[in-house]
Enzyme design. Structure first.
Site, PDB file in Angstrom:
ATOM      1  N   ASP A   1      47.939  37.015   4.934  1.00 60.40           N
ATOM      2  CA  ASP A   1      49.295  36.977   5.470  1.00 60.40           C
ATOM      3  C   ASP A   1      49.155  38.116   4.028  1.00 60.40           C
ATOM      4  O   ASP A   1      50.365  37.547   3.134  1.00 60.40           O
ATOM      5  CB  ASP A   1      50.486  36.188   5.853  1.00 60.40           C
ATOM      6  CG  ASP A   1      51.392  37.103   6.662  1.00 60.40           C
ATOM      7  OD1 ASP A   1      51.458  38.130   6.200  1.00 60.40           O
ATOM      8  OD2 ASP A   1      52.535  36.162   5.991  1.00 60.40           O
TER       9      ASP A   1
ATOM     10  N   ASP B   1      53.993  37.211  -1.187  1.00 58.76           N
ATOM     11  CA  ASP B   1      54.202  36.248  -0.885  1.00 58.76           C
ATOM     12  C   ASP B   1      53.804  34.780  -0.446  1.00 58.76           C
ATOM     13  O   ASP B   1      53.618  33.935   0.061  1.00 58.76           O
ATOM     14  CB  ASP B   1      54.893  36.477   0.701  1.00 58.76           C
ATOM     15  CG  ASP B   1      55.971  35.086   1.258  1.00 58.76           C
ATOM     16  OD1 ASP B   1      57.318  34.457   0.577  1.00 58.76           O
ATOM     17  OD2 ASP B   1      55.985  34.994   2.893  1.00 58.76           O
TER      18      ASP B   1
END
Length: 352
Positions: free
Chosen positions: A228, A210
């Site tokens: 993340d 991502d």
């Protein structure tokens, strides 16, 4: 229109509950907590009474129940630890009170990482893009050492097919717009699969998964670092490149060249993967619609995305996906990347 059932899974995440969970995990917070932007999980910055690994500031993530299994989360954590051991700058989770990086407390699961500050990277600066390219090549170098066995793969049209099937089965699309949307999505899925089938020897790698600009932080002295890894996955390395590109086609070509210039200072890049940019983009669009529909029972989603689910939304999505069909249309010749300022517009419709 029907969406997911009401999601009350975060209803008990009061400040008191979170402090108790952190205390049980062996981390005593001093009470200062700031909730950070995250729709999928509940993430907060906190300060510790005692330093941990030289840091008194940390980030705690409470995972959305039912999204990932423990095995999938621990596989992500292990990847982060491998990256940190290879000196690829990421925030790797700490081992907590029970010795694991994933702690269970009264039905909730949490992980804690050191806080790493920074700001968004200046993606208009070619030197910044080259640095990010080098960093991605190092991340992928670690990723190639072994495969994921639990995480999802971007290696076929399967994620798009799964998203389409869920939306149809749950009547998430208004009846007046469903036939046109479904016909377009079916054709998109065929085109996505054809693109992957055209690269039978495609190398799959553990990825960030991502890698949009919001998941990269920059400091002047250390450069970029990743945050993340929640969507860490396996797939072609171009999956970690295309989301960095802006919507303007000319700017996207320039920025793609700069990222690849940095990438190839560290590792080889298979130019054929550039044919997958539009299929991967199309798959993410379909996947995103299903993600919103699945999360509609969480009160945060209707408040943040009030336009979602209306007939106009689905008509707009149908129109955008029809544009993607044209962008994915096979060309007569195999595209080849041109150096310097003449990066080819492979899809014929830019990277917008």
């Amino acid at each position: 229109m029907h969406h997911a059932t009401p999601d009350l899974s975060f209803g008990d995440l009061t400040p008191e509950f979170m402090l108790d969970a952190l205390d049980a995990a062996g981390l005593r917070a001093d009470g200062r907590m700031l909730q950070l932007n995250s729709f999928e999980n509940r993430v907060l910055m906190l300060h510790l009474e005692d330093a941990r690994c030289g840091s008194t500031a940390a980030v705690a993530k409470f995972y959305r129940p039912g999204r990932w299994s423990d095995a999938q989360i621990l596989e992500e954590h292990a990847f982060a630890a491998e990256l940190a051991a290879a000196e690829v700058p990421v925030a790797a989770p700490w081992a907590l009170a029970d010795g694991s990086t994933l702690f269970h407390h009264q039905g909730q699961r949490l992980a804690v990482t050191p806080r790493q500050g920074g700001r968004g990277p200046e993606l208009e600066d070619p030197d910044v893009l080259r640095w990010i390219g080098r960093l991605l090549a190092r991340l992928h170098g670690v990723g190639r050492q072994r495969p994921f066995t639990e995480r999802m793969q971007w290696a076929s049209a399967a994620p798009a097919q799964s998203a389409r099937d869920w939306l149809i089965a749950n009547d998430a699309i208004p009846p007046e717009t469903a036939p046109a949307w479904d016909d377009t999505v079916r054709r998109c899925i065929d085109a996505i699969q054809a693109a992957f089938d055209s690269l039978p020897d495609l190398q799959l790698t553990r990825l960030h998964g991502d890698c949009h600009p919001g998941n990269i932080l920059w400091t002047p002295d250390r450069g970029p670092h990743f945050v993340d890894l929640d969507d860490a996955s396996q797939g072609p390395v171009v999956q970690d490149l295309w989301m960095l590109l802006p919507g303007d086609p000319d700017a996207a070509r320039r920025q793609l060249h700069a990222v690849l210039d940095g990438y190839e200072q560290v590792a080889e890049f298979d130019d054929r993967e550039l044919r997958l940019i539009e299929p991967l983009r199309t798959m993410r669009m379909i996947h995103h619609s299903a993600w919103l529909a699945r999360r509609w029972g969480d009160p945060a989603f209707p408040a943040a995305f009030p336009w979602f689910g209306t007939p106009n939304y689905w008509m707009d999505q149908t129109a955008l996906l029809r544009e993607q069909l044209e962008a994915m249309r096979p060309r007569d010749t195999t595209p080849a990347r041109v150096r310097d300022e003449d990066i080819v517009d492979f899809d014929g419709d830019g990277f917008a």
